[in-house]
Design an enzyme around this catalytic site. Structure first.
Site, PDB file in Angstrom:
ATOM      1  N   SER A  69       3.956  -6.823  17.523  1.00  0.00           N
ATOM      2  CA  SER A  69       5.039  -5.886  17.861  1.00  0.00           C
ATOM      3  C   SER A  69       5.183  -5.727  19.375  1.00  0.00           C
ATOM      4  CB  SER A  69       4.789  -4.528  17.202  1.00  0.00           C
ATOM      5  OG  SER A  69       3.587  -3.968  17.686  1.00  0.00           O
ATOM      6  N   GLY A 100      -2.359 -10.661   8.869  1.00  0.00           N
ATOM      7  CA  GLY A 100      -3.212  -9.617   8.291  1.00  0.00           C
ATOM      8  C   GLY A 100      -3.815  -8.745   9.384  1.00  0.00           C
ATOM      9  N   ASP A 126       0.318   6.370   6.656  1.00  0.00           N
ATOM     10  CA  ASP A 126      -1.147   6.541   6.663  1.00  0.00           C
ATOM     11  C   ASP A 126      -1.606   7.707   7.537  1.00  0.00           C
ATOM     12  OD1 ASP A 126      -1.619   4.286   4.905  1.00  0.00           O
ATOM     13  OD2 ASP A 126      -1.119   3.017   6.605  1.00  0.00           O
ATOM     14  N   HIS A 136      -4.238  -0.197  12.535  1.00  0.00           N
ATOM     15  CA  HIS A 136      -4.766   1.162  12.498  1.00  0.00           C
ATOM     16  C   HIS A 136      -5.777   1.469  13.593  1.00  0.00           C
ATOM     17  CE1 HIS A 136      -3.570   2.060   8.047  1.00  0.00           C
ATOM     18  NE2 HIS A 136      -2.553   2.025   8.873  1.00  0.00           N
ATOM     19  N   SER A 171       7.563  -2.361   1.625  1.00  0.00           N
ATOM     20  CA  SER A 171       8.394  -1.401   2.360  1.00  0.00           C
ATOM     21  C   SER A 171       9.707  -2.067   2.760  1.00  0.00           C
ATOM     22  CB  SER A 171       7.659  -0.878   3.593  1.00  0.00           C
ATOM     23  OG  SER A 171       7.202  -1.952   4.390  1.00  0.00           O
ATOM     24  N   GLY A 207       4.946  -3.894  10.478  1.00  0.00           N
ATOM     25  CA  GLY A 207       3.966  -4.035   9.408  1.00  0.00           C
ATOM     26  C   GLY A 207       4.644  -4.337   8.083  1.00  0.00           C
ATOM     27  N   ASP A 223       3.942   1.074  10.574  1.00  0.00           N
ATOM     28  CA  ASP A 223       2.925   0.859   9.529  1.00  0.00           C
ATOM     29  C   ASP A 223       2.110  -0.390   9.890  1.00  0.00           C
ATOM     30  OD1 ASP A 223       1.534   1.264   7.163  1.00  0.00           O
ATOM     31  OD2 ASP A 223       3.018   0.219   5.931  1.00  0.00           O
ATOM     32  N   PHE A 261       0.803  -1.220   0.000  1.00  0.00           N
ATOM     33  CA  PHE A 261       0.000   0.000   0.000  1.00  0.00           C
ATOM     34  C   PHE A 261       0.839   1.275   0.000  1.00  0.00           C
ATOM     35  CE2 PHE A 261      -2.330  -3.416   2.092  1.00  0.00           C
ATOM     36  CZ  PHE A 261      -3.449  -3.490   1.280  1.00  0.00           C
ATOM     37  N   ASP A 301       6.060  -8.365  12.001  1.00  0.00           N
ATOM     38  CA  ASP A 301       4.661  -8.542  11.553  1.00  0.00           C
ATOM     39  C   ASP A 301       4.219  -9.927  12.007  1.00  0.00           C
ATOM     40  OD1 ASP A 301       2.230  -8.857  10.008  1.00  0.00           O
ATOM     41  OD2 ASP A 301       2.990  -7.302   8.652  1.00  0.00           O
TER      42      ASP A 301
HETATM   43 MG    MG Z   1       0.257   1.627   5.629  1.00  0.00          MG
END
Ligand code: MG
Length: 221
Positions: free
Chosen positions: A118, A69, A164, A138, A46, A40, A135, A14, A65
């Site tokens: 994390s 998901g 984000d 959220h 990334s 993430g 990242d 993303f 991570d």
């Molecule tokens: Mg992101």
């Protein structure tokens, strides 16, 4: 291999091209000061840009991570990707894709994957970091935990990057923006220009923090 080569691969993820390119540039500078760490890693996009920069300096990138998901990537949710379902378990598993990308790019001697939440890795973490890229989840709880646990490990003059950051809620969740504002108001970080939704902060070197603190103290005296 160059960052431009990575652009041509169109890796799953993303990050916008200008954000990926900025991350590469930040890691090239920051990995001279200390190892880098991302939260993430997802399918390794990334990781590829940060990892390539770290490899150029002989540095290490830790990539955290759980690879199950995020909330938004589960079946029925807006960012669900059926390609990432493990047929044996029926669950989302982004680690297979992640490993393939890292191996294909020759980054296995640079990237250290930590396959866990994390908050678990944070329980035993003591290594100072040249760059932290947040990242992850959220939700406010997830973003705040990442900020609380990992921002203190950024060394003076190191980089804290947060993905984000949306200027208002109609464009996206506000938890990353909230922790960006917290970092700014802590007095420990200076802002660098935002790129797309990539918020970038530099940890203020100690002698400058002292000056900021003295200025603040004059306001009380
Ligand atoms: Mg992101």
């Amino acid at each position: 291999m160059t960052a431009g080569t990575l652009d041509a691969l169109d890796l799953k993820g993303f990050l916008a091209p200008e954000e990926a390119s900025r991350l590469y540039g930040l890691a090239r500078e920051a990995s001279l000061r200390g190892p880098c760490l991302e939260i993430g890693g997802y399918c390794g996009k990334s990781t590829a840009y940060l990892g390539l920069a770290c490899r150029e300096n002989g540095a290490i990138l830790f990539s955290i991570d759980h690879h199950r998901g995020s909330e938004e990537q589960q079946p029925g949710q807006p960012y669900f990707d059926p390609e990432l379902v493990d047929r044996d378990t029926g669950s989302v598993d982004t680690f297979r894709r992640f490993r393939t990308v890292i191996a294909d790019l020759g980054l296995e001697d640079t990237v250290v994957p930590l396959v866990c939440p994390s908050t678990v890795a944070a329980r035993a973490w003591t290594t100072p970091l040249g760059l932290v890229f947040i990242d992850g989840g959220h939700s406010f709880e997830a973003a705040f935990a990442d900020y609380q646990h990992w921002a203190p490990h950024v060394i003076p003059a190191g980089i804290l990057a947060i993905h984000d950051i949306f200027p208002d809620a109609s464009l996206g969740g506000q938890a990353p923006r909230c922790i960006y504002e917290m970092a700014l108001s802590s007095g420990l970080f200076d802002p660098l220009p935002t790129v797309g939704t990539l918020g970038i902060l530099r940890r203020i070197p100690f002698q400058h923090v002292s000056r900021t603190a003295r200025d603040l103290w004059r306001g009380f005296a």
